[in-house]
Write an enzyme that holds these catalytic residues in place. Structure first.
Site, PDB file in Angstrom:
ATOM      1  N   LYS A 194     -11.035  -5.177  -5.892  1.00 10.47           N
ATOM      2  CA  LYS A 194     -12.130  -4.085  -5.705  1.00 10.47           C
ATOM      3  C   LYS A 194     -11.942  -2.742  -6.637  1.00 10.47           C
ATOM      4  O   LYS A 194     -12.266  -2.013  -7.488  1.00 10.47           O
ATOM      5  CB  LYS A 194     -12.892  -3.553  -4.183  1.00 10.47           C
ATOM      6  CG  LYS A 194     -13.573  -4.942  -4.089  1.00 10.47           C
ATOM      7  CD  LYS A 194     -14.751  -4.058  -3.559  1.00 10.47           C
ATOM      8  CE  LYS A 194     -14.163  -4.821  -1.549  1.00 10.47           C
ATOM      9  NZ  LYS A 194     -13.648  -3.919  -0.894  1.00 10.47           N
ATOM     10  N   LYS A 218      -4.335 -11.039  -7.996  1.00 11.82           N
ATOM     11  CA  LYS A 218      -5.559 -11.074  -7.346  1.00 11.82           C
ATOM     12  C   LYS A 218      -6.583 -10.607  -8.259  1.00 11.82           C
ATOM     13  O   LYS A 218      -6.195  -8.853  -8.487  1.00 11.82           O
ATOM     14  CB  LYS A 218      -5.260 -11.704  -6.495  1.00 11.82           C
ATOM     15  CG  LYS A 218      -5.654 -10.688  -5.858  1.00 11.82           C
ATOM     16  CD  LYS A 218      -6.159 -10.101  -3.737  1.00 11.82           C
ATOM     17  CE  LYS A 218      -5.833  -9.016  -3.298  1.00 11.82           C
ATOM     18  NZ  LYS A 218      -7.263  -8.908  -2.630  1.00 11.82           N
ATOM     19  N   LYS A 239       1.252  -0.744   0.220  1.00 13.81           N
ATOM     20  CA  LYS A 239       0.158  -0.273   0.208  1.00 13.81           C
ATOM     21  C   LYS A 239       1.256   1.304   0.447  1.00 13.81           C
ATOM     22  O   LYS A 239       0.374   2.627  -0.488  1.00 13.81           O
ATOM     23  CB  LYS A 239      -0.624   0.379   0.909  1.00 13.81           C
ATOM     24  CG  LYS A 239      -2.168  -1.061   1.318  1.00 13.81           C
ATOM     25  CD  LYS A 239      -3.299  -0.975   2.138  1.00 13.81           C
ATOM     26  CE  LYS A 239      -4.345  -1.782   1.208  1.00 13.81           C
ATOM     27  NZ  LYS A 239      -4.918  -2.432   2.497  1.00 13.81           N
TER      28      LYS A 239
HETATM   29  P1  ADP Z   1     -10.434  -6.250  -1.799  1.00 13.37           P
HETATM   30  O1  ADP Z   1      -8.447  -6.695  -2.039  1.00 13.37           O
HETATM   31  O2  ADP Z   1     -10.578  -6.892  -3.225  1.00 13.37           O
HETATM   32  O3  ADP Z   1     -10.537  -4.506  -1.886  1.00 13.37           O
HETATM   33  P2  ADP Z   1     -11.187  -6.497   0.816  1.00 13.37           P
HETATM   34  O4  ADP Z   1      -9.833  -6.659   1.140  1.00 13.37           O
HETATM   35  O5  ADP Z   1     -12.466  -5.551   1.047  1.00 13.37           O
HETATM   36  O6  ADP Z   1     -10.727  -6.924  -1.534  1.00 13.37           O
HETATM   37  O7  ADP Z   1     -11.531  -8.170   1.033  1.00 13.37           O
HETATM   38  C1  ADP Z   1     -12.672  -8.883   1.530  1.00 13.37           C
HETATM   39  C2  ADP Z   1     -12.382  -9.498   0.952  1.00 13.37           C
HETATM   40  O8  ADP Z   1     -12.305 -10.888   0.134  1.00 13.37           O
HETATM   41  C3  ADP Z   1     -11.018 -10.607   2.195  1.00 13.37           C
HETATM   42  O9  ADP Z   1     -11.792 -12.185   2.948  1.00 13.37           O
HETATM   43  C4  ADP Z   1     -10.356 -11.176   1.096  1.00 13.37           C
HETATM   44  O10 ADP Z   1      -9.261 -12.528   1.950  1.00 13.37           O
HETATM   45  C5  ADP Z   1     -11.011 -11.459   0.188  1.00 13.37           C
HETATM   46  N1  ADP Z   1     -11.042 -11.492  -0.987  1.00 13.37           N
HETATM   47  C6  ADP Z   1      -9.974 -10.835  -1.881  1.00 13.37           C
HETATM   48  N2  ADP Z   1      -9.654 -10.841  -3.577  1.00 13.37           N
HETATM   49  C7  ADP Z   1      -9.718 -11.743  -3.198  1.00 13.37           C
HETATM   50  C8  ADP Z   1      -9.599 -12.886  -4.420  1.00 13.37           C
HETATM   51  N3  ADP Z   1      -8.502 -12.551  -5.684  1.00 13.37           N
HETATM   52  N4  ADP Z   1      -9.270 -14.024  -4.081  1.00 13.37           N
HETATM   53  C9  ADP Z   1      -9.490 -14.599  -2.524  1.00 13.37           C
HETATM   54  N5  ADP Z   1     -10.180 -13.537  -1.276  1.00 13.37           N
HETATM   55  C10 ADP Z   1     -10.301 -13.116  -2.263  1.00 13.37           C
END
Ligand code: ADP
Length: 326
Positions: free
Chosen positions: A192, A189, A107
């Site tokens: 969002k 990965k 980050k």
């Molecule tokens: P993002 O990274 O998309 O902003 P968050 O940090 O809000 O998502 O994570 C919300 C949940 O979704 C967490 O449990 C995170 O481990 C899971 N998660 C986010 N991206 C992935 C991914 N590409 N594969 C599996 N789990 C994910």
């Protein structure tokens, strides 16, 4: 206990890494699932879109099968006890260990003009969210593994210093391993707020889903039988395993092994299977999102349950710390 940041639309990674497990867990355990609005302020300080985004995440969670009458579904900022516990835990977290966190380093790279203290102490706030309900199982994706290790460490450190209050929290998934849903561009990965064209959102319309899948990186195919798959091809198979039927996967595995695979056909099939998976969730979420009154009631009910559990924990915490003077 688990949470998702309201920083955009939910995607396939959120679903398979987290929400799919929530839906099953809610029938077996006392569950707390929150929209992590305070966490989103570490990287998204502008709050203009926050209300809309909170409503989106709630709607999408419910559309995926979360039942607000069963699990507590609430907003992080509605439970003030979180901030109190976060403060106590900050005294038990060392700067050195926080600076070494992989997500912090990432980050700092992504938001070099906003390296705020909240970003550094993100794992501490996350620990507060979890142990506030004295939770044992935390359904999360693979990317959260290190944060969960830290949560265990902070909880144990508290117990050591002040007496046993918290059970050890563990990352949880119903399969054998934590899930990582890869992005369509072969790098990293699905996420969002980054690489939006390589991420499949639960809100994408059918045409966009097909388009994104067709753009996924491939090559001209293997020329020798049983060649190991490059990462970006492995990713397409991994995505297929999430949504396609077993015989479809088997066919393309065999085609790959015998060098007769046609990636155009494979992506067409994957696109259709993704549409069949995503479209019903999208339609449900759209309907729920339009019902503001219902979402308000969900948040109120969830906050009430979460506050009750948080209050009970904080009484134990203050007592253990010797902060109850009268
Ligand atoms: P993002 O990274 O998309 O902003 P968050 O940090 O809000 O998502 O994570 C919300 C949940 O979704 C967490 O449990 C995170 O481990 C899971 N998660 C986010 N991206 C992935 C991914 N590409 N594969 C599996 N789990 C994910």
């Amino acid at each position: 206990m688990s949470g998702i940041r309201p920083t955009g639309f939910l995607h396939l990674g959120n679903y398979f890494g987290a929400v799919k497990n929530y839906v099953r867990l809610q029938n077996e355990f006392e569950c707390y699932f929150m929209v992590a609005d305070l966490h989103s302020l570490t990287t998204h300080p502008d709050t203009k879109e926050l209300k809309t985004n909170v409503q989106r995440v709630l709607s999408e969670n419910i559309a995926c099968g979360l039942d607000p009458d069963n699990a507590a579904l609430y907003c992080q900022s509605h439970v003030y006890e979180t901030s109190e516990l976060y403060l106590y835990l900050n005294m038990l977290a060392y700067i050195g260990e926080l600076e070494k966190t992989v997500t912090f380093k990432d980050k700092v790279r992504q938001h070099e003009n906003n390296v705020n203290a909240g970003l550094l102490t993100y794992p501490v706030l996350q620990t507060a969210d979890i142990i506030l309900h004295r939770a044992s199982y935390v359904p999360v994706g693979k990317d959260q593994e290190q944060h969960l290790e830290m949560a265990r460490q902070f909880a144990n450190r508290f117990n050591h210093r002040y007496g046993d209050v918290f059970p050890e929290p563990h990352a949880f998934n119903y399969g054998d391993e934590l899930v990582k849903v890869p992005s369509l561009d072969g790098a990293g990965k699905m996420s969002k707020s980054e690489n939006q064209y390589a991420t499949l959102y639960l809100s994408d319309d059918d045409e966009l889903i097909r388009k994104k899948v067709m753009k996924a990186k491939t090559d001209s195919g293997p020329t020798e039988p049983n060649t190991p798959k490059p990462d970006y091809i492995e990713n397409i198979f991994a995505l297929m395993k999430l949504v396609s039927a077993d015989d479809v996967i088997k066919k393309f595995e065999e085609d790959y092994a015998t060098c007769s695979i046609r990636y155009g056909d494979m992506k067409k099939q994957l696109g259709e299977d993704m549409v069949s998976f995503i479209a019903p969730i999208r339609e449900k979420a759209d309907n729920i999102r339009n019902n503001e009154q219902y979402l308000k009631e969900v948040m109120e009910k969830g906050a009430e349950k979460a506050r009750k559990s948080a209050k009970a924990t904080m009484e134990l915490v203050r007592k253990a710390m010797g902060l109850n003077y009268y």
